[in-house]
Design a protein around this motif. Structure first.
Motif, PDB file in Angstrom:
ATOM      1  N   GLY A 193       0.787  -1.240   0.000  1.00 48.35           N
ATOM      2  CA  GLY A 193       0.000   0.000   0.000  1.00 48.35           C
ATOM      3  C   GLY A 193       0.808   1.274   0.000  1.00 48.35           C
ATOM      4  N   SER A 194       2.115   1.220   0.295  1.00 51.32           N
ATOM      5  CA  SER A 194       2.875   2.467   0.213  1.00 51.32           C
ATOM      6  C   SER A 194       3.614   2.483  -1.132  1.00 51.32           C
ATOM      7  N   THR A 195       4.163   3.653  -1.502  1.00 50.96           N
ATOM      8  CA  THR A 195       4.790   3.761  -2.820  1.00 50.96           C
ATOM      9  C   THR A 195       6.199   3.156  -2.780  1.00 50.96           C
ATOM     10  N   ASP A 196       6.727   2.763  -3.953  1.00 49.03           N
ATOM     11  CA  ASP A 196       8.077   2.192  -4.023  1.00 49.03           C
ATOM     12  C   ASP A 196       9.122   3.204  -3.614  1.00 49.03           C
ATOM     13  N   THR A 197       8.901   4.450  -4.021  1.00 49.21           N
ATOM     14  CA  THR A 197       9.892   5.488  -3.729  1.00 49.21           C
ATOM     15  C   THR A 197       9.771   5.981  -2.291  1.00 49.21           C
ATOM     16  N   GLY A 198       8.635   5.733  -1.672  1.00 46.72           N
ATOM     17  CA  GLY A 198       8.399   6.316  -0.349  1.00 46.72           C
ATOM     18  C   GLY A 198       8.634   5.381   0.808  1.00 46.72           C
ATOM     19  N   SER A 199       8.965   4.118   0.507  1.00 42.25           N
ATOM     20  CA  SER A 199       9.151   3.148   1.581  1.00 42.25           C
ATOM     21  C   SER A 199      10.614   2.713   1.610  1.00 42.25           C
ATOM     22  N   ILE A 200      11.250   2.820   2.767  1.00 44.25           N
ATOM     23  CA  ILE A 200      12.649   2.400   2.871  1.00 44.25           C
ATOM     24  C   ILE A 200      12.677   0.974   3.385  1.00 44.25           C
ATOM     25  N   ARG A 201      13.150   0.068   2.538  1.00 41.10           N
ATOM     26  CA  ARG A 201      13.238  -1.331   2.952  1.00 41.10           C
ATOM     27  C   ARG A 201      14.538  -1.567   3.706  1.00 41.10           C
ATOM     28  N   LEU A 202      14.482  -2.471   4.656  1.00 43.58           N
ATOM     29  CA  LEU A 202      15.685  -2.740   5.445  1.00 43.58           C
ATOM     30  C   LEU A 202      16.787  -3.347   4.588  1.00 43.58           C
ATOM     31  N   LEU A 203      16.407  -3.933   3.439  1.00 48.31           N
ATOM     32  CA  LEU A 203      17.438  -4.509   2.567  1.00 48.31           C
ATOM     33  C   LEU A 203      17.772  -3.608   1.381  1.00 48.31           C
ATOM     34  N   ASP A 204      17.292  -2.361   1.379  1.00 48.93           N
ATOM     35  CA  ASP A 204      17.670  -1.418   0.313  1.00 48.93           C
ATOM     36  C   ASP A 204      19.163  -1.099   0.413  1.00 48.93           C
ATOM     37  N   GLU A 205      19.818  -1.001  -0.755  1.00 43.40           N
ATOM     38  CA  GLU A 205      21.226  -0.594  -0.797  1.00 43.40           C
ATOM     39  C   GLU A 205      21.344   0.833  -0.251  1.00 43.40           C
ATOM     40  N   PRO A 206      22.510   1.178   0.348  1.00 46.36           N
ATOM     41  CA  PRO A 206      22.682   2.545   0.872  1.00 46.36           C
ATOM     42  C   PRO A 206      22.369   3.644  -0.148  1.00 46.36           C
ATOM     43  N   GLU A 207      22.782   3.446  -1.411  1.00 40.48           N
ATOM     44  CA  GLU A 207      22.511   4.504  -2.418  1.00 40.48           C
ATOM     45  C   GLU A 207      21.011   4.652  -2.659  1.00 40.48           C
ATOM     46  N   VAL A 208      20.311   3.531  -2.604  1.00 39.06           N
ATOM     47  CA  VAL A 208      18.856   3.588  -2.816  1.00 39.06           C
ATOM     48  C   VAL A 208      18.210   4.346  -1.656  1.00 39.06           C
ATOM     49  N   ILE A 209      18.672   4.071  -0.445  1.00 39.40           N
ATOM     50  CA  ILE A 209      18.127   4.766   0.728  1.00 39.40           C
ATOM     51  C   ILE A 209      18.367   6.267   0.587  1.00 39.40           C
ATOM     52  N   ARG A 210      19.602   6.627   0.228  1.00 37.42           N
ATOM     53  CA  ARG A 210      19.922   8.060   0.076  1.00 37.42           C
ATOM     54  C   ARG A 210      19.025   8.719  -0.964  1.00 37.42           C
ATOM     55  N   ARG A 211      18.846   8.021  -2.091  1.00 41.89           N
ATOM     56  CA  ARG A 211      18.033   8.605  -3.167  1.00 41.89           C
ATOM     57  C   ARG A 211      16.594   8.819  -2.691  1.00 41.89           C
ATOM     58  N   LYS A 212      16.062   7.818  -1.998  1.00 47.13           N
ATOM     59  CA  LYS A 212      14.674   7.945  -1.529  1.00 47.13           C
ATOM     60  C   LYS A 212      14.531   9.099  -0.535  1.00 47.13           C
ATOM     61  N   VAL A 213      15.490   9.218   0.371  1.00 47.36           N
ATOM     62  CA  VAL A 213      15.389  10.294   1.379  1.00 47.36           C
ATOM     63  C   VAL A 213      15.552  11.659   0.705  1.00 47.36           C
ATOM     64  N   MET A 214      16.523  11.777  -0.223  1.00 44.79           N
ATOM     65  CA  MET A 214      16.770  13.074  -0.850  1.00 44.79           C
ATOM     66  C   MET A 214      15.565  13.527  -1.690  1.00 44.79           C
ATOM     67  N   ARG A 215      14.783  12.537  -2.161  1.00 43.81           N
ATOM     68  CA  ARG A 215      13.591  12.897  -2.971  1.00 43.81           C
ATOM     69  C   ARG A 215      12.316  12.991  -2.139  1.00 43.81           C
ATOM     70  N   ALA A 216      12.432  12.872  -0.848  1.00 43.66           N
ATOM     71  CA  ALA A 216      11.230  12.893   0.009  1.00 43.66           C
ATOM     72  C   ALA A 216      10.458  14.202  -0.181  1.00 43.66           C
ATOM     73  N   VAL A 217       9.149  14.085  -0.122  1.00 43.84           N
ATOM     74  CA  VAL A 217       8.288  15.262  -0.263  1.00 43.84           C
ATOM     75  C   VAL A 217       8.429  16.146   0.984  1.00 43.84           C
ATOM     76  N   THR A 218       8.626  17.440   0.773  1.00 46.68           N
ATOM     77  CA  THR A 218       8.638  18.379   1.916  1.00 46.68           C
ATOM     78  C   THR A 218       7.494  19.375   1.690  1.00 46.68           C
ATOM     79  N   ASP A 219       7.808  20.674   1.631  1.00 47.21           N
ATOM     80  CA  ASP A 219       6.763  21.675   1.388  1.00 47.21           C
ATOM     81  C   ASP A 219       7.429  22.942   0.894  1.00 47.21           C
ATOM     82  N   THR A 220       6.668  24.013   0.777  1.00 45.30           N
ATOM     83  CA  THR A 220       7.257  25.257   0.249  1.00 45.30           C
ATOM     84  C   THR A 220       7.491  26.288   1.352  1.00 45.30           C
ATOM     85  N   LEU A 221       7.308  25.876   2.613  1.00 39.77           N
ATOM     86  CA  LEU A 221       7.450  26.850   3.714  1.00 39.77           C
ATOM     87  C   LEU A 221       8.918  27.197   3.986  1.00 39.77           C
TER      88      LEU A 221
END
Ligand code: AMP
Ligand code: TRP
Length: 320
Positions: A193-221
């Motif tokens: 139920g969660s998105t592929d880009t939005g879920s950090i799997r415990l077996l994700d490679e470090p680069e994949v984790i970094r990419r997912k976090v760096m692309r995380a949705v924030t806001d315009t504030l």
């Protein structure tokens, strides 16, 4: 000494929400307490499933729990302890249809075509918990409703048929009790139920984790505040950082002036937390894991059989 118990469904890959919401909280308390950690494979069959995938995921979840430091007094696969289903039936006899129907799990995924087991799922969960005379159930926030049902069922059984069960309470971590999807912070990070880009799997490679976090949705504030209502994406990142470091999200917020800086810190912290888990996982021997699970099940049955016997006697069954 407290009796703690928790369970993980093999319905998908283990993720950061599982680790921060439940695995680390129970691992932190295993010394000096009696702890039970289960892979709840029967719960994974409440929605359509594939047998081969269920087997694979059951072993993956077991391996990741061991690699995360689970050294529970009892560690086993739910299906290897038949007392779970035996007690499930007895508890169905003290649970109403309306109670089961009101549970969020059924409201979200259920319908007239869904498996009957999805409706009775929370009763099986109550059986898991009551079987072990559990005092505390470390879980993420999403499971607290099921533990309330467990309490009601235990109290009702005790009132009707005499004191038989300990009445447990649910405990969630102060922070990261509900880790949200990085791409959609209105949605919970989950195995399904969660998105592929939005879920950090415990077996994700470090680069994949970094990419997912760096692309995380924030806001315009453009300000770093812990305010889940107004800034859900930023607050989720702060909660993750708090869960990884043991600090508070509010305290951490003051350390960052940019979203980029916050994301770098989150990526570093998550990579550090999962690195040793991945290293230990790679070294596991599946044959050894199976043996450990079988031994755990055998040991669990010693406690479980006593509880079931007590419940059968109380409810009026003739004992052999
Ligand atoms: P499940 O993945 O549904 O088997 O959940 C196993 C455990 O992880 C339960 O205690 C859940 O409450 C917890 N959990 C699952 N997803 C999250 C999340 N996004 N945040 C915090 N805890 C979670
Ligand atoms: N329902 C829980 C979940 O979806 C899994 C679970 C089953 C569980 N039995 C349990 C959790 C007993 C704690 C205790 O995450």
């Amino acid at each position: 000494m407290s009796r703690l118990l928790t369970g993980f469904k093999p319905t998908g890959h283990m993720h950061l929400g599982n680790l921060l919401g439940a695995i680390r909280p129970i691992v932190a308390r295993q010394d000096g307490n009696r702890t039970t950690v289960m892979i709840v494979d029967l719960h994974a069959m409440t929605v359509p499933h594939t047998p081969a995938t269920l087997r694979e995921l059951s072993m993956e979840v077991a391996g990741l729990l061991l690699a995360s430091g689970v050294d529970a007094s009892q560690f086993y696969l739910q299906s290897q302890v038949p007392e779970h289903t035996e007690l499930h039936y007895l508890l169905e006899c003290v649970t109403s249809y309306g109670e089961a129907h009101r549970m969020i799990q059924f409201k979200e995924k259920g319908g007239s075509g869904s498996r009957l087991a999805l409706l009775t799922y929370p009763v099986l969960m109550a059986a898991d918990i009551l079987l072990h005379d559990t005092d505390e159930v470390p879980v993420g926030e999403d499971q607290l409703q099921h533990i309330e049902l467990t309490r009601s069922v235990a109290q009702r059984f005790n009132n009707l048929y005499g004191t038989t069960f300990a009445v447990p309470k649910g405990v969630s971590p102060l922070f990261a009790a509900r880790v949200m999807d990085l791409s959609d912070p209105a949605r919970k990070m989950g195995k399904t139920g969660s998105t592929d880009t939005g879920s950090i799997r415990l077996l994700d490679e470090p680069e994949v984790i970094r990419r997912k976090v760096m692309r995380a949705v924030t806001d315009t504030l453009s300000t770093v505040h812990y305010d889940p209502a107004e800034q859900p994406g930023v607050s989720n990142l702060l909660s993750i950082l708090a869960g990884c470091t043991g600090r508070t999200p509010g305290g951490l917020a003051g350390q960052f002036t940019t979203y980029g800086g916050l994301k770098e810190a989150v990526a570093d912290a998550v990579v550090e937390v999962v690195r040793p888990i991945q290293e230990r996982y790679a070294e596991l021997d599946p044959g050894q894991v199976r043996k450990e699970l079988a031994a755990g099940a055998e040991q669990a049955r010693e406690v479980a059989s006593v509880t079931v016997r007590r419940a059968k006697q109380a409810i009026g069954l003739v004992m052999g």
